[in-house]
Each structure stands twice: as structure tokens, then as C-alpha cells.
Design a protein around this motif. Structure first.
Motif, mmCIF file in Angstrom:
data_model
loop_
_atom_site.group_PDB
_atom_site.id
_atom_site.type_symbol
_atom_site.label_atom_id
_atom_site.label_comp_id
_atom_site.label_asym_id
_atom_site.label_seq_id
_atom_site.Cartn_x
_atom_site.Cartn_y
_atom_site.Cartn_z
ATOM 1 N N VAL A 148 20.411 16.710 -4.209
ATOM 2 C CA VAL A 148 18.970 16.926 -4.105
ATOM 3 C C VAL A 148 18.271 15.576 -4.150
ATOM 4 O O VAL A 148 17.405 15.271 -3.337
ATOM 5 C CB VAL A 148 18.471 17.843 -5.239
ATOM 6 C CG1 VAL A 148 16.951 17.835 -5.305
ATOM 7 C CG2 VAL A 148 18.985 19.251 -5.024
ATOM 8 N N GLU A 149 18.695 14.742 -5.101
ATOM 9 C CA GLU A 149 18.045 13.439 -5.210
ATOM 10 C C GLU A 149 18.359 12.556 -4.017
ATOM 11 O O GLU A 149 17.558 11.740 -3.596
ATOM 12 C CB GLU A 149 18.475 12.742 -6.501
ATOM 13 C CG GLU A 149 17.877 13.423 -7.712
ATOM 14 C CD GLU A 149 18.073 12.612 -8.965
ATOM 15 O OE1 GLU A 149 17.872 11.379 -8.906
ATOM 16 O OE2 GLU A 149 18.443 13.198 -9.988
ATOM 17 N N THR A 166 20.849 24.594 -3.605
ATOM 18 C CA THR A 166 22.021 24.016 -4.251
ATOM 19 C C THR A 166 21.880 23.933 -5.762
ATOM 20 O O THR A 166 20.793 24.050 -6.316
ATOM 21 C CB THR A 166 22.290 22.608 -3.665
ATOM 22 O OG1 THR A 166 23.442 22.071 -4.282
ATOM 23 C CG2 THR A 166 21.118 21.689 -3.901
ATOM 24 N N HIS A 167 23.032 23.734 -6.403
ATOM 25 C CA HIS A 167 23.055 23.442 -7.832
ATOM 26 C C HIS A 167 23.178 21.937 -8.054
ATOM 27 O O HIS A 167 23.112 21.479 -9.172
ATOM 28 C CB HIS A 167 24.323 24.030 -8.468
ATOM 29 C CG HIS A 167 24.331 25.506 -8.558
ATOM 30 N ND1 HIS A 167 23.447 26.187 -9.345
ATOM 31 C CD2 HIS A 167 25.109 26.447 -7.978
ATOM 32 C CE1 HIS A 167 23.697 27.482 -9.248
ATOM 33 N NE2 HIS A 167 24.696 27.669 -8.420
ATOM 34 N N ASP A 168 23.476 21.240 -6.977
ATOM 35 C CA ASP A 168 23.923 19.874 -7.125
ATOM 36 C C ASP A 168 22.750 18.896 -7.084
ATOM 37 O O ASP A 168 22.222 18.568 -6.040
ATOM 38 C CB ASP A 168 24.908 19.565 -5.995
ATOM 39 C CG ASP A 168 25.601 18.253 -6.224
ATOM 40 O OD1 ASP A 168 25.077 17.435 -6.997
ATOM 41 O OD2 ASP A 168 26.655 18.049 -5.623
ATOM 42 N N PRO A 195 12.085 15.147 -6.067
ATOM 43 C CA PRO A 195 13.430 15.590 -6.420
ATOM 44 C C PRO A 195 13.864 15.043 -7.778
ATOM 45 O O PRO A 195 14.575 15.712 -8.525
ATOM 46 C CB PRO A 195 14.302 14.995 -5.318
ATOM 47 C CG PRO A 195 13.387 14.679 -4.212
ATOM 48 C CD PRO A 195 12.044 14.417 -4.796
ATOM 49 N N ARG A 196 13.419 13.839 -8.093
ATOM 50 C CA ARG A 196 13.780 13.215 -9.368
ATOM 51 C C ARG A 196 13.270 14.046 -10.535
ATOM 52 O O ARG A 196 13.996 14.385 -11.455
ATOM 53 C CB ARG A 196 13.147 11.817 -9.375
ATOM 54 C CG ARG A 196 13.399 10.983 -10.582
ATOM 55 C CD ARG A 196 13.444 9.525 -10.196
ATOM 56 N NE ARG A 196 14.658 9.263 -9.443
ATOM 57 C CZ ARG A 196 15.808 8.939 -10.016
ATOM 58 N NH1 ARG A 196 15.892 8.855 -11.317
ATOM 59 N NH2 ARG A 196 16.871 8.718 -9.295
#
Lengths: 402, 271
Positions: free
Chosen positions: A213-214, A207-209, A234-235
Motif C-alpha cells: 500500500v505504501e 490488500t492486507h499488505d 497510505p502512510r
């Protein structure tokens, strides 16, 4: 010791791109005679990528377009072979890397469900059992006997997603699912993700989002131009990804999101001709927590309504479609000639994430809707801080000892 | 054995049947009589050829049961050409699947061959009707027919696998193969009896073509034991040479599969 689901060891992928691809025999013969050898450009789509995904992990792969995400995914799925290195997969894998692959526009929705399920490894009996669930989730009960070519793209995606999540494989691969579909469907997708995560399935999300992800991923991998920049929290991944975007971010227009699917209605005596966001100085739609958001509205008054007072109502919604703010300018009396109205939030305390603004222009009594622009403007709030809840108030803790 | 078991696992069989069904549905998309076309086409072709070659150029003169004789040749020829022509384009036509899903690639070509087999079945029924109409009493030699068809199937499948894999890179192949098929139609004794060719060497050369051998064997088994159904066995007087076309079929089958298997991993990148 955690069990490894996918082991990617030192994988590189080279593509030989002929400078002038000779697809015909004659072309080959001619170029053979000319130079003896065809010329290639060697493109290194992935360079020495090395990581593992553990069982039950929700793993994100992020990166800009052309970063090598799809190539990596295709290799994990076994569609491409690595030029160097090896990929080991323990367990069964969804064979798709994209939604709706194999959909045929000339077949009906029903026929496509059976074909797609067969691609996923289900036989007719198993598909028949799941059929109602699939259709129900996609909300397409009335359309199943129509040809797919008559479906809107949103309907196709809903159907495809609805099938894809039935896959009984150990590892699920999902590429850019959330980029499509309307807000309501995206919300549904997120719920499915939550369930899958709870069920302990191994999921690879591309994803780009960064917000997602976070929100969902246990770990993430950042790819840029074929290089593995980072693997870990993810952060941290989101920060690195954001730093990649610094150049491109500046160029982003703070125009109303140019999606033509948005709902607009109203009686049209007074309409909004432009709605732009800025931080007080520059146009942008990315804001830091603690910063300033300004919304600039330009109005157009139609012939007989040059002096009509209006009320502006805004609804700022988060990604789940929940309205988190609903400001309203009550002083309609002053607006009877206005053609520009601004709204500002100081010291932004909304939690990091994506938001939309719905704009409504009412008459002075707040009854007639003159213009209604649903989820017209989008913006993102970012911060390194972890915020639980919807927003971060100006609060403090006090410890008192007696 | 294990290989065949995995190849035809429950999962793969389900996928195969969906692929075959989709092919069929799409081929006759929007046509009024639909599947019937796969019967009507060869029947019309047969009628034209029959009229031409019994009245204008009486090639069929003196051949017992010429309609059945002619139709037998056409059914086998059409089976082969349909299979190879569909097979040739199959990988490229399903490029979307190949680039985005991992499904066994061989299955895509194989599914087109199943489509051809189904049409063959329909045509064989028509052949049966023709036989009955022409008062042909089935001879005991008819038991060879399944084996003959198996040979044609293997030959056609081998060619299909080779063509499908090669077509990914060489897009001229489609036109080259069309020419090949057209030339082949006249080089194979479909319209004319082999006995028209007096030169024994030419006869033997024509028989090197597995299709010529198969068609003549099928005619011998089904139609009559008249000299017009002369077989390769007779021409070579029973020598081991008469096994050459069968050997060619098996070799083409194996080599076609091997070539396909070697090229398959690159399909996704080259499409």
C-alpha cells in the motif's frame, strides 16, 4: 479539478441473514405456520461509506477480515446493490473481483483462457492475438493442453493474473493478488503494478499488505467492521491499520512460517529443528527499526555426527528476492558439539518492509550443505521514517562554511 | 431495438458463444461418443416407445406414418423439457460466476436455451431422415414449422427464466418440476392421438397446453392432414379460443422475463 473515476456516496449495505435459512418450500411452510414470520439478523456490512477515487489513481482499500472490503468491492463492481447511497462509476470496470473466477477444472488451460477472456469482454479473435503473451507471462507454455485440475494452485493463479492484466478496462480491480504465488511471481506482479501505475491506469487494490500500500498507492481507505476509519495518505492508513492489529499482533507466533511449499534440502547429518525470531525478550516477527532481531537456531545431530563442526550461513532477502545481508559464522571449530546457535542484529537498520531468512548449515569447510532451508523465516521491519535505498546507515551530514 | 442491440453486442455474443461451448464440452466430458448422445438418447427412447405402442398397446394403429408422427411429438417435447430442466439449474450452477463477476445474468439462462436449440436442430435432421424413409412428401403446410418452433421456444424460455430465478430461493423446485414434466408427458398427446379422447371438453382442455397445440400443429404441417393430426383450430372450429395457447406462450415469456429481471439483482446475495 481532478476527474472522478468512482464516486461512492454515503453507501450502506445491510444483509438480512435468516436465523435458520429455509431453502425448501416445506421449510418455509412449516416456519410460516409456526411463527408467521421468519426471523432475521440484520447485519450492517458497511456503514455510510463515502469517498471518491480519481482517474489515474492507485487506490488502496485495507482492513481486517470481515471489515467490509469484499462487500464494498462487490458493490463497486455492480455485483451487489447498495442498501442506501449510490455508487457512480465513470468508465469501464474489470468485472472480476477475484482472480480465476470462472475457471473450470475440467477444461484445458487453453479453453480456460478463451472462456476467461470472454468474461473480460474479448472475442475469440482478440484473445487469439493475446494468447501467446498470456501463456508466456504465466510461464505455462508446456501445460496449456492439460486440464486445469492438474495444475498446481500456483500455476492457476499465474494464469489467472496473466489474463486479468490484459483487461483493457479503464479501472482495474485487484483483490489480494499478492497473497498467492511464490516470491518470484510476486515480484513479477509488482513489476506489472509499477507499469500499470506508470501508464496512469486507475487501480483499486484490496490488500492486507501495508508495504505494498505504501509502495504503490496514492491514497488508501481503511475499513474496520464496516466503518470507514480513514481515507488519505497510505502512510497514515498503514499506521491506523497497524493500530487495529495491536491485539492480534501480540498473539502471532514467531515460528518458522508454516508454509509447506518451502524448499528444503541437504545431506542431513546436522539439521535445523527450530528457527525462531525474538526481539531479545519476546518471540515476534515484527521489529522496529533501531530495535534488535535475534534468530535462535536449534540443531539436531544425527547418530554418527555428534561431534561435527558446522558453519551457519544466512541470507536475508527483501521482497524483491535481493539478498541484503549474508552473515556467516566462520568460527566453525567451536561448534562441533553445539545444539543451539543464536544470531543477533543490533540496532536494526534495514528499511521497513518484509524480509525472509534463508538458513544454510555447511560442514566446517563450507562446502557440503548439510541442511538448506530456503526463505524459511519471515519478518517485517516497520518504522515511521521514510528510507530510500536498502538500509539506513548511522550517517550524518555536515555543512562546512568557509 | 436499442435494447436488443446492446444485449447482443459483439462482447456479449462472444461471451454467449463461450458459455454455450463450455456447457457442451462439459456435458459430454469423458464420454466416448460425446455429442452423439444428444441424438442417441431420443432415438433409443423413440425405439422403445415405438415398439411398445405398435405391438403391445397398439395406440398407433390407423395413424398414417406413426413413426414420424411419434417422433415429431417427441422432438418438440424433448426440446421443451431439456431447455427448462437445464435452464432451471443454470443460475445456481453458475453461482460462482454470479457471486464474483458482473455479467448479464439473463445470458446464463439464455446460453442453456441455445444448447437446447442446437440439439433441436440435430433432432430435426433425424426427423428429415425419418420422413424420407417413410416416403413423406413435404406438404406446403411445412412452412409453418419455424413459427410453431418459435412459439415453443418462447414458451420454454419464459418457463426457464421463471424457474431459474425461483430456484435460487426454492430448492424444492427441481423435484417439483421433474414431477410436472413427467405428468406433462402423459397429459400431452405425444404417444396417443387426440382422437382417442372422445370427450370434447377434455380435448379442448388438453389443447390449452401450448405444447399440445404446438405438437398437433407440427404434425398437421409435417405428417398428414389425417384426423389423427387434429389441430386446435379444428376443435374450436376457428373461434378466437384457438389463439389461447399462443397467448399463454407470449404471456409466460413476458412474465418469466419480468420475474427474472426483478429477482436478478438479488442472486449474488442469495446464492
Amino acid at each position: 479539478m481532478k476527474e472522478v473515476a468512482i464516486q461512492v456516496s454515503h453507501v450502506s449495505k445491510l444483509f438480512k441473514l435468516p436465523t435458520n435459512k429455509q431453502h425448501t418450500l416445506k421449510g418455509r411452510l412449516v416456519s410460516l405456520g409456526r411463527s408467521g414470520k421468519q426471523k432475521f439478523i440484520i447485519q450492517e456490512a458497511l456503514k455510510d461509506v463515502d469517498f471518491e477515487i480519481y482517474k489515474g489513481e492507485f487506490f488502496g482499500i485495507v482492513g481486517k477480515n470481515g471489515g467490509g472490503k469484499s462487500t464494498l468491492l462487490k458493490m463497486i463492481a455492480g455485483i451487489y446493490k447498495p442498501t442506501r447511497g449510490t455508487i457512480t462509476v465513470n468508465g469501464t470496470l474489470t468485472p472480476f473481483i477475484e482472480l480465476g473466477v470462472g475457471f473450470n477444472p475440467e477444461l484445458t488451460g487453453r479453453e480456460n483462457v478463451y472462456l476467461n477472456c470472454a468474461l473480460l469482454g474479448f472475442n475469440r479473435k482478440q484473445t487469439a492475438k493475446m494468447y501467446d503473451q498470456i501463456v508466456h507471462f504465466a510461464e505455462l507454455e508446456k501445460f496449456m493442453d492439460q486440464k486445469l485440475k492438474n495444475y498446481s494452485s500456483g500455476m492457476q493463479v499465474r494464469l489467472a493474473f496473466s489474463i486479468a492484466i490484459r483487461a483493457k478496462t479503464d479501472i482495474l480491480i485487484l483483490d489480494e493478488v499478492l497473497a498467492v504465488g511464490d516470491a518470484a511471481f510476486q515480484k513479477k506482479c509488482l513489476e506489472v503494478f509499477r507499469d500499470l501505475k506508470r501508464a496512469g491506469r486507475t487501480i483499486v487494490l484490496v490488500t492486507h499488505d501495508m508495504v505494498n500500500v505504501e509502495r504503490f498507492c496514492d491514497r488508501a481507505l481503511v475499513l474496520n467492521k464496516g466503518n470507514q476509519l480513514f481515507t488519505g495518505s497510505p502512510r497514515e492508513a498503514a499506521k491506523i491499520y497497524a493500530s487495529l492489529n495491536v491485539d492480534t499482533k501480540e498473539k502471532q507466533e514467531a515460528a518458522p512460517a508454516s508454509d509447506s511449499k518451502k524448499v528444503r534440502s541437504g545431506t542431513n547429518q546436522v539439521t535445523v529443528v527450530s528457527a525462531q525470531l525474538s526481539d531479545g525478550k519476546n518471540k515476534t516477527n515484527i521489529f522496529d527499526m533501531g530495535g534488535r532481531i535475534e534468530l535462535h537456531l536449534a540443531l539436531e545431530r544425527h547418530l554418527n555426527y555428534k561431534e561435527l563442526p558446522v558453519q551457519i550461513g544466512l541470507s536475508i532477502r527483501n521482497e524483491d528476492g535481493l539478498s541484503v545481508l549474508g552473515p556467516n559464522n566462520k568460527e566453525a571449530a567451536k561448534t562441533h558439539k553445539a545444539d543451539k546457535i543464536n544470531y543477533a542484529i543490533e540496532n536494526v537498520s534495514l528499511k521497513p518492509g518484509k524480509y525472509t531468512i534463508t538458513i544454510v548449515v555447511y560442514d566446517a569447510d563450507g562446502i557440503d550443505r548439510l541442511d538448506y532451508l530456503e526463505e524459511w523465516v519471515e519478518f517485517t521491519v516497520r518504522s515511521d521514517e521514510e528510507v530510500v535505498g536498502l538500509y539506513k546507515p548511522q550517517d550524518k551530514w555536515e555543512v562546512v562554511e568557509s | 431495438m436499442g435494447l436488443i442491440q446492446t444485449a447482443f453486442s459483439k462482447k456479449n455474443r462472444a461471451l454467449l458463444s463461450e458459455l454455450v461451448k463450455t456447457d457442451f464440452k462439459l456435458r459430454y466430458q469423458g464420454s466416448m461418443v460425446g455429442y452423439l448422445w444428444s441424438l442417441l438418447r431420443p432415438l433409443f427412447m423413440f425405439m422403445i416407445l415405438y415398439v411398445v405402442f405398435t405391438t403391445v398397446f397398439p395406440l398407433g394403429k390407423g395413424i398414417p406414418h406413426y413413426p414420424v408422427y411419434l417422433f415429431t411429438g417427441m422432438v418438440i417435447w424433448n426440446f421443451f423439457t431439456e431447455m427448462t430442466q437445464q435452464g432451471l439449474g443454470s443460475i445456481v450452477a453458475r453461482g460462482d460466476l454470479i457471486r464474483k463477476i458482473k455479467i448479464p445474468r439473463w445470458m446464463i439462462v439464455f446460453s442453456t436455451s441455445i444448447g437446447a436449440l442446437i440439439n433441436l436442430g440435430l433432432n430435426l435432421i433425424v426427423l428429415g431422415v425419418f420422413m424420407a424413409a417413410d416416403n413423406i412428401v413435404p406438404m406446403s403446410s411445412i412452412v409453418w414449422v419455424p413459427l410453431i418452433l418459435l412459439e415453443v421456444y418462447m414458451f420454454g424460455l419464459g418457463v426457464s427464466y421463471f424457474l431459474a430465478a425461483a430456484f435460487v430461493k426454492f430448492r424444492d423446485l427441481q423435484f417439483i418440476w421433474e414431477l410436472f414434466v413427467q405428468a406433462g408427458f402423459y397429459l400431452t398427446p405425444i404417444l396417443y392421438p387426440l382422437t382417442q379422447i372422445k370427450n370434447e371438453l377434455y380435448q379442448k382442455l388438453i389443447f390449452m397446453n401450448p405444447l399440445a397445440q404446438a405438437i398437433q400443429d407440427a404434425r398437421y404441417s409435417i405428417v398428414s392432414h389425417h384426423e389423427s393430426t387434429i389441430t386446435i383450430h379444428r376443435v374450436f372450429e376457428g373461434g378466437w379460443y384457438s389463439l389461447i395457447p399462443i397467448g399463454i406462450s407470449i404471456a409466460v415469456f413476458v412474465l418469466g422475463l419480468l420475474y427474472f429481471r426483478a429477482k436478478a439483482p438479488e442472486f449474488a446475495e442469495n446464492l
